[in-house]
Design an enzyme around this catalytic site. Structure first.
Site, PDB file in Angstrom:
ATOM      1  N   LYS A 121       6.470  -6.368   7.393  1.00  0.00           N
ATOM      2  CA  LYS A 121       6.074  -6.060   8.770  1.00  0.00           C
ATOM      3  C   LYS A 121       5.723  -7.378   9.454  1.00  0.00           C
ATOM      4  O   LYS A 121       5.537  -8.404   8.773  1.00  0.00           O
ATOM      5  CB  LYS A 121       4.881  -5.096   8.791  1.00  0.00           C
ATOM      6  CG  LYS A 121       3.624  -5.686   8.166  1.00  0.00           C
ATOM      7  CD  LYS A 121       2.451  -4.719   8.188  1.00  0.00           C
ATOM      8  CE  LYS A 121       1.898  -4.523   9.579  1.00  0.00           C
ATOM      9  NZ  LYS A 121       0.658  -3.729   9.596  1.00  0.00           N
ATOM     10  N   CYS A 131       0.798  -1.233   0.000  1.00  0.00           N
ATOM     11  CA  CYS A 131       0.000   0.000   0.000  1.00  0.00           C
ATOM     12  C   CYS A 131       0.828   1.280   0.000  1.00  0.00           C
ATOM     13  O   CYS A 131       0.739   2.081  -0.932  1.00  0.00           O
ATOM     14  CB  CYS A 131      -0.943  -0.002   1.200  1.00  0.00           C
ATOM     15  SG  CYS A 131      -2.228  -1.266   1.114  1.00  0.00           S
TER      16      CYS A 131
END
Length: 401
Positions: free
Chosen positions: A323, A262
């Site tokens: 992440k 994103c």
């Protein structure tokens, strides 16, 4: 309600599964036959905490189904979500070919009033393009195109969907508003708002949110870099400013840059939109430049430590996903570091709790995939901790010696 979700990536599969969990009948559509067959066989193709339990419960109870046929998937659906990829094109703008192709295909299939929802992150004005593509083959009275951007964080996407901070819906159609109010009602019972606005504002809201968060991360990375020079502690500073209600404590952890599906493409796409409208978005230009440099910030430190003699050194790397709590390696900083270290002649041993299969597909045997974190540092000359998985926070230091 009968719902169709076209596209079964992170957004599509989470959207479909969670709406099934609230009692709707959902059919997910994807052109990838192998992926659809795997899901029909009970395999969840992505790692997302909490998703597997919901997936199995709703498939077993018949509320969640899968098909490669668009006509079969949308049959009887009141709402059709378009959760298709919008990869960056060569010039940085979002590529809408997948969305517009599906929109074109939908037109002849619509026989009663349907709400078509852009769930993908798309540039301002996309809802109008989708409307035009569908309207070539069906009366405009039989459908509305709505912008309903997602704000899911990978790793906590199920929680974000089931307990959203807000739901943003871009439409000026009262009919579409009524249907979507009913659809989202079970998710906002605690009073979090459904915010209605026009389509273009909803599309811009998504980009603005991601660009702001990317800016916040990048600002903190710049503060961390300055702290190293002046002898200050960035963690103390984070706590000092994060308790200010005007700033907030999230997205203030310094690191080696943002990645994922994103932030990189959305910041790039918003900058491109600005350029197309003859506006220079100076802050975004700086964010992209700083983040690109930040990804490989550890490389000069390693080179300095070994006096630029890295050929033949063994480097352990903990963390491959961009992440924690995901297996997503898109734009992951780890990949940039691995590329540089391989060019310098290093041998690389890697470990990640979830992202190794995806990384192996990409890198093959250019690196060694370890069974656990400690195997990755066996006889290693250095260790890079790239992803902040919880198990890396308090390792067994005696075992590491």
């Amino acid at each position: 309600m009968k719902i169709a979700v076209v596209g079964t990536g992170y957004v599509g599969l989470v959207t479909g599964t969670c709406f099934a969990e609230t009692g709707n009948h959902v059919t997910c559509v994807d052109i990838n036959e192998d992926k659809i067959n795997r899901m029909k066989a009970g395999e969840v193709p992505i790692y997302e905490p909490g998703l597997e339990d919901l997936f199995h419960r709703n498939t077993e109870e018949g509320r969640l189904n899968f098909t490669t046929s668009l006509s079969e998937g949308i049959k009887g659906a009141k709402v059709i979500f378009l959760a298709l990829p919008t990869p960056p094109g060569e010039n940085g703008s979002a590529d809408l070919k997948y969305i517009l192709q599906v929109a074109k295909d939908l037109g002849p299939l619509i026989t009663e009033y349907t709400v078509i929802i852009d769930k993908s992150t798309v540039p301002v004005g996309t809802s109008e393009l989708v409307h035009q593509a569908i309207a070539k083959n069906v009366s405009p009275d039989l459908f509305d195109v709505v912008s309903n951007p997602e704000f899911l964080r990978e790793g906590v996407a199920v929680e974000d969907f089931m307990k959203p901070d807000r739901v943003v819906i871009g439409t000026e159609s009262d009919k579409a508003k009524e249907i979507l109010n009913r659809l989202y009602a079970p998710l906002v019972r605690q009073g979090n708002p459904i915010i209605f606005m026009d389509e273009r504002s909803a599309e811009m809201t998504k980009y603005a949110a991601n660009a702001f968060l990317a800016t916040k991360i990048t600002f903190m990375n710049e503060i961390a870099n300055l702290c190293e020079l002046v002898g200050a502690n960035v963690d103390d500073i984070r706590r000092g400013i994060g308790t200010d209600s005007r700033i907030g404590k999230r997205f203030l952890f310094a690191g080696i840059g943002y990645g994922g599906s994103c932030f990189p493409k959305d910041v790039q796409a918003l900058a491109k939109t600005s350029e197309e409208n003859n506006y220079q978005f100076h802050i975004l230009d700086s964010v992209m430049k700083v983040n690109e440099k930040q990804k490989t910030k550890l490389i000069p430190i390693i080179k300095n430590h070994f006096n630029n003699e890295l050929a033949g050194k063994t480097i352990g790397i903990w963390g491959l996903a961009f992440k924690p709590y995901t297996d997503d390696i898109r734009e992951a900083p780890a990949l940039y570091n691995i590329e540089h270290l391989l060019e310098l002649g290093c041998k690389i041993n890697v470990y990640d709790p979830e992202a190794m299969p995806n990384t192996k597909e990409l890198l093959g045997d250019t690196v060694t995939f370890s069974k656990n974190p400690y195997d990755a540092i066996e006889n290693a000359d250095a260790l890079l901790i790239v992803t902040e998985w919880p198990q890396f926070r308090t390792p067994d230091f005696e075992r590491m010696e």
